[in-house]
Each structure stands twice: as structure tokens, then as C-alpha cells.
Write a protein that holds these residues in place. Structure first.
Motif, PDB file in Angstrom:
ATOM      1  N   GLY A  64      31.600-114.245 -14.877  1.00 36.49           N
ATOM      2  CA  GLY A  64      32.423-114.141 -16.107  1.00 36.49           C
ATOM      3  C   GLY A  64      31.769-113.490 -17.401  1.00 36.49           C
ATOM      4  N   LYS A  65      30.672-112.872 -17.224  1.00 35.25           N
ATOM      5  CA  LYS A  65      29.989-111.904 -18.086  1.00 35.25           C
ATOM      6  C   LYS A  65      29.960-110.617 -18.102  1.00 35.25           C
ATOM      7  CE  LYS A  65      29.192-116.344 -19.362  1.00 35.25           C
ATOM      8  NZ  LYS A  65      29.263-117.281 -17.927  1.00 35.25           N
ATOM      9  N   ALA A  73      20.353-112.697 -19.731  1.00 41.25           N
ATOM     10  CA  ALA A  73      21.004-111.350 -19.588  1.00 41.25           C
ATOM     11  C   ALA A  73      22.382-111.030 -20.177  1.00 41.25           C
ATOM     12  CB  ALA A  73      21.009-111.120 -18.081  1.00 41.25           C
ATOM     13  N   ILE A  74      23.040-112.522 -20.600  1.00 41.01           N
ATOM     14  CA  ILE A  74      24.501-112.339 -21.371  1.00 41.01           C
ATOM     15  C   ILE A  74      24.485-111.803 -22.395  1.00 41.01           C
ATOM     16  CG2 ILE A  74      26.171-113.762 -21.881  1.00 41.01           C
ATOM     17  CD1 ILE A  74      25.123-115.944 -20.026  1.00 41.01           C
ATOM     18  N   TRP A  75      25.255-110.529 -22.636  1.00 36.53           N
ATOM     19  CA  TRP A  75      25.646-109.767 -23.577  1.00 36.53           C
ATOM     20  C   TRP A  75      27.155-110.306 -24.176  1.00 36.53           C
ATOM     21  CZ3 TRP A  75      22.963-106.854 -26.502  1.00 36.53           C
ATOM     22  CH2 TRP A  75      23.638-105.658 -27.112  1.00 36.53           C
ATOM     23  N   SER A  76      28.162-110.543 -23.354  1.00 37.17           N
ATOM     24  CA  SER A  76      29.187-110.951 -23.764  1.00 37.17           C
ATOM     25  C   SER A  76      29.906-112.078 -22.803  1.00 37.17           C
ATOM     26  CB  SER A  76      30.295-110.137 -24.231  1.00 37.17           C
ATOM     27  OG  SER A  76      30.814-109.440 -22.953  1.00 37.17           O
ATOM     28  N   TYR A  77      30.817-112.983 -23.222  1.00 39.81           N
ATOM     29  CA  TYR A  77      31.125-113.913 -22.200  1.00 39.81           C
ATOM     30  C   TYR A  77      32.659-114.187 -22.296  1.00 39.81           C
ATOM     31  CZ  TYR A  77      30.232-117.421 -25.887  1.00 39.81           C
ATOM     32  OH  TYR A  77      30.377-118.167 -27.152  1.00 39.81           O
ATOM     33  N   LEU A  84      31.356-106.308 -27.637  1.00 42.12           N
ATOM     34  CA  LEU A  84      30.613-106.535 -28.507  1.00 42.12           C
ATOM     35  C   LEU A  84      29.654-107.719 -28.346  1.00 42.12           C
ATOM     36  CD1 LEU A  84      33.212-106.247 -31.554  1.00 42.12           C
ATOM     37  CD2 LEU A  84      31.879-104.524 -31.023  1.00 42.12           C
ATOM     38  N   PRO A  85      28.159-107.459 -28.721  1.00 43.15           N
ATOM     39  CA  PRO A  85      27.211-108.361 -28.369  1.00 43.15           C
ATOM     40  C   PRO A  85      27.581-109.711 -29.004  1.00 43.15           C
ATOM     41  CG  PRO A  85      26.508-106.947 -30.126  1.00 43.15           C
ATOM     42  CD  PRO A  85      27.674-106.347 -29.460  1.00 43.15           C
ATOM     43  N   GLY A  86      27.472-110.649 -27.975  1.00 45.44           N
ATOM     44  CA  GLY A  86      27.665-112.088 -28.488  1.00 45.44           C
ATOM     45  C   GLY A  86      29.049-112.891 -28.482  1.00 45.44           C
ATOM     46  N   ARG A  87      29.901-111.932 -28.287  1.00 45.53           N
ATOM     47  CA  ARG A  87      31.306-112.257 -28.805  1.00 45.53           C
ATOM     48  C   ARG A  87      31.763-113.061 -27.434  1.00 45.53           C
ATOM     49  NH1 ARG A  87      33.641-109.548 -32.877  1.00 45.53           N
ATOM     50  NH2 ARG A  87      31.780-108.878 -34.347  1.00 45.53           N
TER      51      ARG A  87
END
Length: 376
Positions: A189-190, A214-218, A251-254
Motif C-alpha cells: 500500500g505504498k 524505502a517508503i515515499w508515501s503511504y 508528495l514525499p511523506g504524505r
């Protein structure tokens, strides 16, 4: 692969009459802004990409990679693909050329596999060797989703390279398990970011909070389209549940909210709160209800259809359509939805700006490769 004669035909008329491609009685359908030419026919194709010389690499669900001539008249299997678990939504999935392909001949691809600890999606790459017996040599695994789980759904597996050519983005679906989309340790889911060497390079803010590196958005569901525009914005589309298909600006971290929020509902009828009820989650730029069941996605940049430059083109599965999303900077709104008479799995832009589509080859579709050119 099943070869077809090349002829400009109307998909709408084809669907209604059952006529075969090449029938001289066919004509361009009124209302469509393009002429549709069937070029070839495949067995449940999933993705495609163009080589620099105009030939194509096409993936088929069962695990076959094909090298197809530019005119579509012949194809050759490319050896070297690992064993693919194609049950359910499993498949040999995306195929993308390395940003430095001209020099390194590297091809990236994704596929679903079965292991002793469950099933998951894999990002891999190999060196393309041309000739009478084309192959991918030295195939290596770059990344495996984590964890592997039971079931055959929502693998995702789309690949996109950052404009800098130094990072690769990779989608992992939540595998119809819901909660992993919010689990900081799971990649399910990422949207993921890796270096070109395959090292995790997720959002630093999330990594500092203990997320998988490795997660950029979730907070995503089933991510089946991923593409950068010329300004460097990353666009993604995903299937919602019962309603709520989405186009997102990544968007990163969103946190994009699934399964806590969605503009759709659970298939058993249970309500999911809409995005507007939880503004702390990143809302989609566009959503659909009823759904379009989005397949592949591109940001169009060709000269054949200059009026669509910078817009998103999306294949519609259940909607049996080609869908255009009108993009203005970082904003987007619904554009056109053209009926194609078959489930559209993939959209690609050709070297001359023509639009190429792959039919899904399932649930009544044929699996044809179609070329769309402007009406004369």
C-alpha cells in the motif's frame, strides 16, 4: 501472439457488429478524435515499452516477454524471465527501459511470485541481448515487497524513473489486506523510492519515524499507474474499493488515507468515511464514482495530439475506455472519456506521438495492440 492485419477501424462499431479487423466496411467512429488501428493481438498483455529503434517489449500475464517488430507483424519471446505466479491478479507486470538504456541495455520489470512465506511482487532487471534469440541476461532481483502474504490480488508493481535518472519509484499494492497500507514497517500500500542501485531511499522524514526505509508515501490501495510530468511532478492512479478510483499527486511523506478514508465504500456495503471528513490525509486530485477501474497511465508529451500535452491518459478496465485527465500544474480535473469497446490495460506513447493501447485480454476483451492517430 495472434497476428492481425493492419486496418483503421472503429472499436465502437467493432464491438457492436462483431466484425473482424481488416473488414473494409469499417470506418472511423463519429465522436472519437482519433483513428484506431489494430496492430497485433496478444494473450492477456499487461504492459509495453518502446525500444529506441521503434520495436516494442510487451509483457503477457502468464510470464512471457515478447520482442515485437515496429509494425507488429511478428514477435519473438525474450528468455530470462523468472517463474511468474499468474494466479488471480498475478502477472508479469510492468516493463521499463533504464534511463541509460542506450549505454547499458538494462531493462527493468516487475512480476508476482509465490514463495514458502506467501506471495508478493518483485522488482527485477536484466541486460537486453538482441538477435535471433533475444534474452535478458544476468537477471537480478532489485526489491521484494514485504511482507509476503496469502491471496492473489492487488500486487500493483508499476515502475517510474525520476527525471534525475538516479532513482526508481515502485508501487506495492496493499494485497487486499487493508491495514498494511498504514503499517510503517510494511511496503504494501505504498509508493517506494530506491536508488538506481536498488538501495532504499524513501522519504527521510518517514524513515526517521521508523518507517521502512524505502517508503515515499503511504495509505494507498491498488496502484496501477505511475508517471512523472515534465515539471518533475509524480502522478499516480489507483483503484478504489466500491467507488473512489483516484488520481493522486504523490508528495514525499504524505498519507493518502486508505483504508481509513476513501471516496468509495467497502464491497460488503460498509461505509468508509470520505476524504473531506479527514483533512489531515492527502486527498486525490480526481476521483470517480462510479469507477473507471484505471489501468496504465502516461503523461502525454507528443506532437500528434498537441491539445493534450501534459495531460494524463489512463486505460479504463471496467469502463472499457480511454480516459483523459486535464492537468494544470499541480491541479487536475476530469477531461474526456472515450468508449473503446474493450478493457484497456495499458497506455503508452509512441516515438511519433501516437497513442498505443493494450486491451486486457480478459472478461470479454481480446488483447489487441491498438495504435491511435489523429483523424485526417
Amino acid at each position: 501472439m495472434r497476428l492481425l492485419p493492419i486496418a483503421a477501424v472503429s472499436l465502437t462499431l467493432l464491438a457492436c457488429t462483431g466484425a473482424e479487423p481488416g473488414n473494409s466496411q469499417q470506418a472511423a467512429a463519429p465522436g472519437l478524435p482519433f483513428t484506431v488501428t489494430p496492430v497485433a493481438d496478444f494473450d492477456s498483455p499487461w504492459s509495453m515499452t518502446f525500444l529506441p529503434d521503434g520495436r516494442m517489449l510487451v509483457t503477457e500475464k502468464a510470464g512471457v516477454l515478447l520482442l515485437v517488430t515496429a509494425d507488429g507483424k511478428s514477435s519473438t519471446p525474450v528468455s530470462g524471465i523468472p517463474v511468474v505466479d499468474s494466479a488471480g491478479q498475478g502477472a508479469l507486470k510492468d516493463v521499463v527501459l533504464d534511463p541509460h538504456f542506450v549505454h547499458n541495455k538494462r531493462v527493468w520489470f516487475s512480476y508476482s511470485e509465490a514463495a514458502t512465506n506467501g506471495k508478493g511482487v518483485v522488482l527485477a532487471r536484466g541486460i537486453f541481448t538482441d538477435g535471433k534469440s533475444p534474452s535478458l541476461a544476468g537477471v537480478e532481483t532489485v526489491f521484494r515487497a514485504t511482507p509476503y502474504v496469502t491471496g492473489n490480488g492487488h500486487y500493483s508493481g508499476r515502475i517510474a524513473f525520476a527525471p534525475d535518472g538516479k532513482h526508481v519509484f515502485f508501487t506495492n499494492g496493499e494485497r487486499q489486506k487493508f491495514d498494511p497500507a498504514q503499517d510503517p514497517k510494511a511496503t504494501l500500500g505504498k509508493v517506494l523510492r530506491l536508488t538506481i542501485d536498488g538501495k532504499p531511499a524513501g522519504d527521510p522524514g518517514l524513515t526517521a519515524k521508523g518507517f521502512h526505509p524505502a517508503i515515499w508515501s503511504y495509505g494507498h490501495r491498488n496502484l496501477l499507474g505511475l508517471a512523472f510530468d515534465k515539471a518533475g511532478n509524480l502522478w499516480e492512479q489507483e483503484m478504489g474499493p466500491k467507488g473512489g478510483d483516484e488520481v493522486n499527486l504523490i508528495l514525499p511523506g504524505r498519507n493518502y488515507g486508505y483504508p481509513i478514508v476513501s471516496d468509495g465504500d467497502h464491497y460488503d456495503g460498509r461505509d468508509i468515511p470520505d476524504h473531506k471528513t479527514r483533512p489531515e490525509f492527502e486527498a486525490p486530485k480526481v476521483s470517480w464514482n462510479p469507477v473507471i477501474s484505471p489501468g496504465g497511465l502516461i503523461v502525454y508529451s507528443g506532437k500528434a495530439f498537441p491539445q493534450w500535452a501534459g495531460d494524463l491518459l489512463i486505460g479504463g478496465l471496467s469502463s472499457q475506455a480511454l480516459v483523459r485527465v486535464d492537468v494544470n500544474g499541480t491541479s487536475a480535473k476530469k477531461g474526456d472519456q472515450w468508449p473503446m469497446g474493450a478493457r484497456i490495460r495499458e497506455v503508452e506513447e509512441g516515438p511519433d506521438g501516437a497513442i498505443w493501447l493494450l486491451e486486457d485480454g480478459g472478461q470479454g476483451s481480446q488483447g489487441r495492440l491498438l495504435k491511435l492517430t489523429p483523424n485526417r
